[in-house]
Scaffold this motif. Structure first.
Motif: not given
Ligand SMILES: Nc1ncnc2c1ncn2[C@@H]1O[C@H](COP(=O)(O)OP(=O)(O)OP(=O)(O)O)[C@@H](O)[C@H]1O
Ligand SMILES: Nc1ncnc2c1ncn2[C@@H]1O[C@H](COP(=O)(O)OP(=O)(O)OP(=O)(O)O)[C@@H](O)[C@H]1O
Ligand code: SF4
Ligand SMILES: [Mg+2]
Ligand SMILES: [Mg+2]
Lengths: 341, 343, 286
Positions: C104-105, C155-159, C164-170
């Motif tokens: 989502x982020x 979980x909190x250390x991976x997000x 970032x990865x998702x954002x740049x893909x988007x």
């Protein structure tokens, strides 16, 4: 170009065949292509997408990519049989005797090397005897010759800082700087505007004029071929289906495919027609060429002749008329008359 | 052209800021005060060199970009500030066909899914009716229903362009903006797609803005042609006038650089020297001046560098933006006589 | 000349369906083995992982104890099998949390751009600057060590990096013409995200899920080893590692038996993510 007819042969290709083997099936992308290019001649190679133009060109340069393989044929550049050369010898030959101008110079130029160094690389590799100190002058000279404005500034630039037309000029410069006997240009103007296209074509004509370089000009645009080429080879489904002097082929095509290609050009001027003439269907699959004539499926002439069996059962030969024209059709000669426009 | 215009563009301006950060970024004026009309059922061709702003104008009209200044009206209604339902209605009226056929489709969605979009978005059909209408649409552009379950990348370039046409026609628009719909296609495939356009236009009474740098395609399809140079409209007129009797020096050079197809005639194209990027345009004057043959012939008059030429009626029923339009001799034989240039 | 020629053959060729590569088979087999251990392992072994038998400490493999017994005489095989359940639960939970935040982020910032993007990206950068182990240790310090906190910590250390990865893909997907086409058709932002953006993210998410699962298994072990993860006597691969640590000099075979499943599982995930990536890339260009 009368002198061209008697000029010596620079390139002689015989029965060239290239295969791509993919998962069990074999695609014979180039199947028995043979032609000659004489000194100072511009030969056009036209045909639909996938007809084997680029693969033929790659085979001439000894650069057919895997899984492709040259399976038959001979390519002679002047008196050197290219098939007999080692990879290293072939690499030496490229650039010096035979050079390539790619269709998309923007993608072919190294994005992180300045224009000057890129042009210089060719000099360093092929003309090691040229003193280092003389290279810059030589580079500027060649860039000036291809009409690059303000070459002193351009040599320090990176490819992306140049427009598409200027990049293409640099590619031409790299191709002609060593004065090759043969220049192979694969769709050198397809990606460009008409105005820039005109500039590059003019440049190729100038190069031929000044250095007597032979040019193999690959394109799918018949109108360009008609303008700058002396002779034309028409490719269809991996084979040459017609060849001859440009004027003859364009005004009286011998093969129905050539005719169809010419008819599909939208006319310019007057009242445009209601619809354009098209070629129905699509080219056959290179993994399973049809038994008879490869164009039979789509051929108007065959239809007009009442679909004779011969077309689908017997593969037509590339027959010569003895006067420099060849056509691969059982009913060569009927094409011009039978097709009513 | 008479009657109500369908699309009316007035004083359209679009500035793009250069990439990067900071105040030092200069703005590129991609579209510079452009005005024209498209009438119902008419196809207007938009031609010009690469970077002249053709695509930007198309994107402004379909509201993929916001204009910096100027007005775009559809049937007299200003497009600015359309919101909600009105905006959705506008989407049914104006559609676009995209240039890059490979990327114009999501490679992970089947043709069925992609073609359902327009019907679902506008709630035009669902269920069996949806299926039927998609099938009809596909057949209309010369494809077959078994293709519905294939992915866009499994089609040839020409077939994919037909899909693009189908997607745009689903909502039965009044105006279609087609950006280079036939470039990159083989001559024979190009002819098939152009025929499809001609047919659809006849049958559906579609109006089109046909963007292309292929003047042969434009001449076949478009009743009127508009010529852009560096963001400005330099000439607009009926196709025959424009081709046979161009007034603006740039139009002449452009027409002259089309291959004439006279086998045996040799290389007769006009070669304009220099390139768009070389000539830093004088904002105040005529953008074409640095490359203009007429300007040089006339002894480089200061007016061309100081005063922007406006579109004025020219002989033959068109409009041209040149201070010295009248002083031009008629080109011989429809081929421009210009040559030379900077550089 | 070489570089020039590479670009000449630009027409996309029909991608030949390749045979399943050997490494994919290996990865899939190992993955299956791990899965079987988790699902039917405990039942198959039929031993109680918590049954202490002091008289039978450090027994060698054989008999009822397939892999012998540990320092308290507990069955090692069943501790590994039950531990696999805990570790898998932690790994899946951690990846789920990271994915639930990152998608989502990442989509929001990448798609909307503007100030939302600017603000969120700065926050992500801030988190990104903190070493992930530190984040994990912080969370554990705050809530105490347990299965739940390990899930949360990982979980909190991976997000941040995942976001970032998702954002740049988007950002890449957003500027594709198919998004323009959807907008011209009148698709709402939500619809564009659903039909054009999320579908485009599928390959990335698939690959990242396998990559992160591998990371999580490794990190659970690391935390367990440090004594910050699942606490003995509760079985997990990490706690097993911690327990065996004390006897590493006298009974190194215990540490080995504790370590091998971790190595195999991580190896399996890496092989699977690599082959997924190859396969999905080939599909895209095909
Ligand atoms: N690397 C390759 N792998 C498999 N097949 C190939 C490869 N390169 C070319 N081919 C096949 O060879 C045939 C001829 O392709 P080629 O690129 O020579 O066509 P072309 O005439 O140059 O077309 P275009 O006008 O599109 O450039 C095609 O059927 C193509 O599928
Ligand atoms: N998003 C953008 N950001 C910055 N500059 C842009 C952007 N889009 C277009 N431009 C600039 O606007 C000018 C016009 O571009 P446009 O794409 O409209 O030209 P075009 O006539 O369609 O060219 P082509 O024939 O190459 O497609 C160019 O100078 C281009 O660099
Ligand atoms: S051989 Fe027959 S099918 Fe082939 S081109 Fe000639 S007439 Fe047409
Ligand atoms: Mg090619
Ligand atoms: Mg454009």
């Amino acid at each position: 170009m009368n002198d061209v007819k008697t000029a010596e042969t620079v390139l002689r290709v015989r029965d060239l065949a290239v295969e791509f083997s993919l998962r069990g099936s074999v695609a014979r992308a180039v199947d028995g292509v043979g032609f000659e290019v004489r000194a100072g001649e511009i030969v056009g190679m036209v045909g639909e997408s996938g007809s084997g133009k680029s693969v033929t060109m790659l085979a001439l340069l000894g650069l057919v990519p895997r899984p492709g393989r040259v399976v038959a044929g001979s390519v002679r550049l002047r008196d050197i049989e290219l098939g007999a050369l080692s990879l290293r010898e072939l690499a030496r030959l490229r650039g010096r005797q035979m050079a390539l101008i790619p269709s998309d110079a923007g993608a072919a130029l190294n994005p992180v090397t300045r224009i000057g160094s890129q042009v210089g690389e060719g000099l360093a590799a092929h003309l090691p005897e040229l003193p280092r100190a003389e290279r810059p002058a030589r580079i500027l000279d060649i860039l000036k010759r291809v009409g690059l404005p303000r070459p002193e500034q351009q040599v320090r630039r990176y490819p992306h800082e140049l427009s598409g037309g200027m990049q293409q000029r640099v590619a031409v410069a790299m191709g002609v700087q060593l004065g090759p006997d043969l220049l192979i240009a694969d769709e050198p103007t397809t990606a460009l505007d008409v105005t820039i296209q005109a500039q590059i074509l003019q440049l190729l004509l100038d190069v031929r004029e000044q250095s007597g370089t032979s040019i193999l000009f690959i394109t799918h645009d018949m109108t360009t071929v008609a303008e700058i080429c002396d002779r034309v080879l028409v490719m269809y489904a991996g084979q040459i289906v017609e060849s001859g002097p440009v004027v003859d082929v364009c005004t009286a095509p011998a093969h129905p495919y050539t005719r169809a290609l010419l008819d599909a050009i939208p006319p310019l001027g007057g009242d445009p027609p209601e619809r354009l003439t098209t070629i129905p269907g699509a080219p056959p699959d290179p993994r399973a060429w049809p038994a008879g004539c490869r164009f039979a499926e789509r051929c108007r002439l065959r239809e007009q002749l009442g679909n004779p069996d011969k077309c689908t059962s017997l593969a037509p030969e590339l027959a010569s008329d003895g006067a420099g024209r060849r056509s691969r059709c059982h009913f060569t000669g009927s094409a011009a008359e039978a097709v009513v426009r | 052209m008479s009657g109500e215009s369908l699309l009316s563009v007035r004083g359209l301006v679009k500035d793009f800021r250069e990439r990067g950060f900071g105040p030092g970024r200069t703005a590129v004026r991609a579209v510079d005060d452009v005005s024209f009309d498209v009438y119902p059922g008419e196809t207007l061709g938009l031609v010009g060199e690469s970077g002249s702003g053709k695509t930007t104008i198309g994107r402004l009209i379909v509201r993929l970009e916001e204009p910096t200044a100027g007005r775009i009206e559809l049937r007299g209604q200003d497009l600015r500030g359309l919101s909600g339902r009105r905006s959705l209605e506008f989407r049914r009226d104006v559609q676009m066909i995209f240039q890059n056929t490979q990327n114009a489709f999501n490679p992970r969605r089947t043709v069925r899914s992609v073609l359902s979009d327009p019907y679902q978005i506008h709630r035009l059909a669902s269920g069996a009716e949806l299926e039927e209408r998609i099938g009809g649409l596909l057949r209309r552009v010369g494809l077959t229903t078994p293709m519905l379950d294939r992915y866009p990348q499994q089609f040839s370039g020409g077939q994919r362009q037909r899909l693009g046409i189908a997607r745009a026609l689903a909502v039965q628009p009044a105006l279609v903006v087609a950006d280079e719909p036939v470039s990159g296609l083989d001559v024979s495939v190009q002819a098939q797609v152009l025929n499809l356009f001609a047919e659809l236009r006849r049958e559906l009474g579609l109006a089109m803005l046909f963007i292309s740098h292929d003047l042969r395609a434009v001449y076949f399809l478009c009743e009127r042609i508009a010529v852009l140079y560096l963001g400005r409209l330099v000439e607009i007129g009926p196709r025959r006038t424009l081709l046979e009797d161009p007034v603006h020096p740039y139009t002449r050079a452009l027409i002259g650089s089309i291959p004439a197809f006279r086998p045996g005639g040799g290389f007769t194209r006009t070669v304009i020297k220099g390139e768009i990027s070389d000539s830093e345009p004088v904002k105040a004057g005529c953008h074409f001046a640095p490359r203009c043959a007429r300007w040089r012939e006339l002894g480089q008059p200061a007016r061309c560098r100081e005063e922007r030429p406006l579109l004025r009626p020219a002989a033959g029923g068109g409009l041209a933006a040149c201070h010295f339009a009248e002083s031009s001799p008629r080109p011989l034989d429809g081929v421009a006589e210009l040559a030379g240039g900077i550089g | 000349m070489k570089t020039q020629v590479a670009v000449l053959v630009t027409e996309p060729r029909p991608a030949a369906r390749r045979r399943v590569p050997l490494l994919t088979t290996v990865g899939a087999s190992l993955g299956l083995l791990v899965l079987l251990t988790i699902v039917i392992g405990p039942w198959l072994i039929g031993q109680d992982p918590y049954a202490i038998d002091i008289g039978n400490r450090f027994a060698g493999p054989g008999g009822a104890h397939w892999l012998g017994t540990d320092e308290l005489g507990r069955d090692v095989a069943s501790r590994i099998a039950y531990g696999a359940r805990a570790t898998a639960l932690i790994a899946v939970g951690a990846v789920a949390i990271a994915t639930a935040i990152a998608i989502p982020l990442g989509v929001l910032t990448g798609f909307l751009g503007g100030w939302v993007d600017l603000v969120v990206t700065r926050v992500v950068d801030l988190f990104f600057a903190i070493p992930s182990l530190l984040v994990a240790i912080g969370v554990i310090g705050l809530f105490g060590a347990s299965v739940t906190t390990t899930v949360l910590a990982l979980g909190l250390s991976y997000w941040p990096f995942y976001t970032r990865l998702i954002r740049s893909a988007v950002v890449g997907l957003r500027s594709r013409p198919n998004v323009d086409a959807a907008r011209v058709l009148g698709a709402s932002r939500l619809r564009v995200i659903r039909t054009e953006i999320l579908t485009g993210l599928v390959p990335l998410v698939l690959v990242q899920t396998t990559v992160l699962l591998g990371f999580a298994i490794l990190d659970e072990a690391a935390l367990g080893f440090l004594g910050l993860g699942v606490q003995p006597p509760q079985a997990s691969w990490g706690s097993r590692l911690a327990e065996s640590r004390e006897f590493i000099l006298v009974h190194p075979e215990l540490a080995l038996v504790a370590g091998v499943p971790i190595v195999l599982a991580v190896f399996a995930m890496n092989l699977l993510s690599d082959s997924l990536r190859d396969r999905l890339d080939a599909k895209r260009t095909g």
